[in-house]
Scaffold this active site. Sequence first.
Site, PDB file in Angstrom:
ATOM      1  CD  GLU A 174       0.866   0.435   3.003  1.00 23.09           C
ATOM      2  OE1 GLU A 174       0.822   1.663   3.010  1.00 23.09           O
ATOM      3  OE2 GLU A 174       1.953  -0.326   3.595  1.00 23.09           O
ATOM      4  CD  GLU A 318       7.463   2.249  -1.409  1.00 16.90           C
ATOM      5  OE1 GLU A 318       8.014   1.406  -2.156  1.00 16.90           O
ATOM      6  OE2 GLU A 318       7.806   3.170  -1.036  1.00 16.90           O
TER       7      GLU A 318
END
Length: 353
Positions: A174, A318
């Site tokens: 994310e 991420e």
Amino acid sequence: MNEKMRFHIPTIESTADASLQARLRHKIDHKTKPLGALGALETLALQLGLVQRSESPVLQQPQMVVFAADHGIAAEGVSAFPQAVTVQMVGNMLAGGAAINVFARQHGFAMQVVDAGVAAELPAHPCLLPRKIALGTKNLCNEPAMSRAEAQAALAAGMHVVQALPGNVVALGEMGIANTSPAALLLARLTGATIEDATGRGTGLDDAQLLHKQGVLTRALARHPATQPPDAVAELAALGGFEIAMMSGAMLQAASDRRLVLVDGFIAGAAALIAQALAPHVRDYLVFCHRSAETGHRLLLAHMQAKPLLELDLRLGEGTGALLAWPLVQSAANFLNEMASFDSAGVSGKESA
């Protein structure tokens, strides 16, 4: 919400299979090594076999999906970085310059970025999936982060993203400034952890900023009383984020497809909490790849009875921790499939007492 995107919890089968587990355990135990000598890799190999319903699991076409969204609670000063960094980092990912791009290239993962709710209109790009629910969530200190319909739409969108992917391994990550705040709130609500224990420094808050963040989240949690009876979708709508919701939907779909799910850090862990609350068997398909430096992550993992593969003090998000753990997943499959047994190698086993 059109019928195609309507959310429903998919059928997820438990991986429990006593006969297969016994065969896998026998295969693992009779490799040319002392009993249990490969430690956590043996547990992982067993999980891989059970997920794929096979004594010889194969990892195919691994996919990396990064869900990006913004959060209204950023207006309360809970992050060390401005909200504009979300759209800037999405641009960096699409240009191939983020840490997750480096690791995806290194490990052969196809990568997509999903606009779950970035607070800007993003230009079209071949690696960008536009699934924006809204221009960021609302400030949950004042009102629910999203409506129930928006939460359901985000869950459904995450499911559809995974449905379109090839392969049998999905890694989830994310990007979203301030998203450790909704993750901490969901952890507190779903596990009973205190705000103090659930709340960490995120992107690098100092002591005073951390105290401020804890105060904001205490106020936010009080603003949204717990649902009775417990309702995970309602809690997600009140306290969550669009990227968290989409990751939850992605986990549900992946488990329904019998894919292995590589779970990154604290934010992805919060999505796993929601997914497990909606469908408990989803837990069988999740590999928790690392324990991050974020305070609440240790509590979250303990609640899910998960032993992470790595502990590197990561706090980037991420999906980076998921991909750093990938070689261990490959090694678990490879030793199960390729390592000789005592019988095949003509090696003497441990003598009986």
